[in-house]
Write a protein that holds these residues in place. Sequence first.
Motif, PDB file in Angstrom:
ATOM      1  N   ARG A 119      12.893   5.839  -6.548  1.00  0.00           N
ATOM      2  CA  ARG A 119      12.563   5.328  -5.282  1.00  0.00           C
ATOM      3  C   ARG A 119      11.870   4.344  -5.357  1.00  0.00           C
ATOM      4  O   ARG A 119      11.881   3.029  -4.929  1.00  0.00           O
ATOM      5  N   MET A 120      11.088   4.012  -6.538  1.00  0.00           N
ATOM      6  CA  MET A 120      10.257   3.060  -6.645  1.00  0.00           C
ATOM      7  C   MET A 120      11.275   1.577  -6.984  1.00  0.00           C
ATOM      8  O   MET A 120      10.593   0.611  -6.535  1.00  0.00           O
ATOM      9  N   SER A 121      12.036   1.638  -7.895  1.00  0.00           N
ATOM     10  CA  SER A 121      13.074   0.857  -8.357  1.00  0.00           C
ATOM     11  C   SER A 121      13.729   0.245  -6.992  1.00  0.00           C
ATOM     12  O   SER A 121      13.696  -1.040  -6.741  1.00  0.00           O
ATOM     13  N   SER A 122      14.224   1.285  -6.201  1.00  0.00           N
ATOM     14  CA  SER A 122      15.007   0.688  -4.858  1.00  0.00           C
ATOM     15  C   SER A 122      14.011   0.063  -3.979  1.00  0.00           C
ATOM     16  O   SER A 122      14.569  -0.823  -3.545  1.00  0.00           O
ATOM     17  N   PRO A 170      10.158  -1.920 -12.435  1.00  0.00           N
ATOM     18  CA  PRO A 170       9.064  -1.907 -11.687  1.00  0.00           C
ATOM     19  C   PRO A 170       8.022  -0.839 -11.982  1.00  0.00           C
ATOM     20  O   PRO A 170       8.442   0.401 -12.529  1.00  0.00           O
ATOM     21  N   THR A 171       6.681  -1.084 -11.938  1.00  0.00           N
ATOM     22  CA  THR A 171       5.781  -0.228 -11.797  1.00  0.00           C
ATOM     23  C   THR A 171       4.838  -0.239 -10.665  1.00  0.00           C
ATOM     24  O   THR A 171       5.179  -1.081  -9.899  1.00  0.00           O
ATOM     25  N   GLU A 180       0.862  -1.207  -0.065  1.00  0.00           N
ATOM     26  CA  GLU A 180      -0.117   0.007  -0.058  1.00  0.00           C
ATOM     27  C   GLU A 180       0.817   1.257  -0.224  1.00  0.00           C
ATOM     28  O   GLU A 180       0.565   2.233  -0.800  1.00  0.00           O
ATOM     29  N   ASP A 181       1.941   1.342   0.725  1.00  0.00           N
ATOM     30  CA  ASP A 181       3.006   2.385   0.885  1.00  0.00           C
ATOM     31  C   ASP A 181       3.499   2.283  -0.550  1.00  0.00           C
ATOM     32  O   ASP A 181       3.839   3.421  -1.027  1.00  0.00           O
ATOM     33  N   TYR A 182       3.824   1.354  -0.916  1.00  0.00           N
ATOM     34  CA  TYR A 182       4.586   1.374  -2.337  1.00  0.00           C
ATOM     35  C   TYR A 182       4.116   1.936  -3.489  1.00  0.00           C
ATOM     36  O   TYR A 182       4.454   3.061  -4.400  1.00  0.00           O
ATOM     37  N   LYS A 183       2.575   1.704  -3.403  1.00  0.00           N
ATOM     38  CA  LYS A 183       1.820   2.440  -4.510  1.00  0.00           C
ATOM     39  C   LYS A 183       1.654   3.854  -4.575  1.00  0.00           C
ATOM     40  O   LYS A 183       1.381   4.478  -5.535  1.00  0.00           O
ATOM     41  N   LYS A 184       2.242   4.613  -3.545  1.00  0.00           N
ATOM     42  CA  LYS A 184       1.768   5.887  -3.430  1.00  0.00           C
ATOM     43  C   LYS A 184       3.345   6.419  -3.745  1.00  0.00           C
ATOM     44  O   LYS A 184       3.241   7.877  -3.888  1.00  0.00           O
ATOM     45  N   ILE A 185       4.364   5.796  -3.945  1.00  0.00           N
ATOM     46  CA  ILE A 185       5.868   6.352  -4.628  1.00  0.00           C
ATOM     47  C   ILE A 185       5.578   6.896  -5.805  1.00  0.00           C
ATOM     48  O   ILE A 185       4.824   6.178  -6.688  1.00  0.00           O
ATOM     49  N   LYS A 186       6.222   8.065  -6.007  1.00  0.00           N
ATOM     50  CA  LYS A 186       5.948   8.688  -7.561  1.00  0.00           C
ATOM     51  C   LYS A 186       7.318   8.772  -8.072  1.00  0.00           C
ATOM     52  O   LYS A 186       7.240   8.601  -9.417  1.00  0.00           O
ATOM     53  N   SER A 187       8.427   8.747  -7.345  1.00  0.00           N
ATOM     54  CA  SER A 187       9.874   8.817  -8.107  1.00  0.00           C
ATOM     55  C   SER A 187      10.031   7.471  -8.509  1.00  0.00           C
ATOM     56  O   SER A 187       9.958   6.653  -7.653  1.00  0.00           O
TER      57      SER A 187
END
Length: 185
Positions: A103-106, A141-142, A93-100
Amino acid sequence: MPSLIVEPPNTQRFIMDRDDRKRNKNIGKNFMCRLQCMFSHSSSSERLSLEDTQQWSQSLEKLLESKYGLATFRNFLKSEYSDENIEFWLTCEDYKKIKSSFRMSSRAKKIYEQFIKAESPKEINIDYHTREQIKRNVKTPTMHCFDDAQKIVYGLMERDSYPRFLRSDIYRTLLESLAADATKG
């Protein structure tokens, strides 16, 4: 020779039942206090209520929507040493909020290492196909790369952990404690 006085078995059971009820009532009150203390720093004056707590039994979704419900459920799962599913679900749920994208890849790699990879510290119970699909998705990743696993985990919690939670001492004593407080006014 001194005589031994032995209470009849029914009396012993009554005393033990009474002690258990008293202990459970205290556990419920103590847990209720801990929950309210956990959230006392928040600006809202929302308190744990009997009505809200009863609504947790309507669905897993209702339980997870409540900050007190979520905290209680997590505590229950930790007590059973089975909190990896809720931790994974919340992490997604937190991951889905990432915009960068960086950061998403990491973060995707960390989630994979922590929950998905075979023999990982908090490995979740998913099928081989889903695990392999995520392994490929993490390379580019998406925000949706963990959706299938998250659905599986939600289903597992809904069918297994959640019904056990509703039957658990922690939930029942919390309800009893709140009901007793409500009758006192």
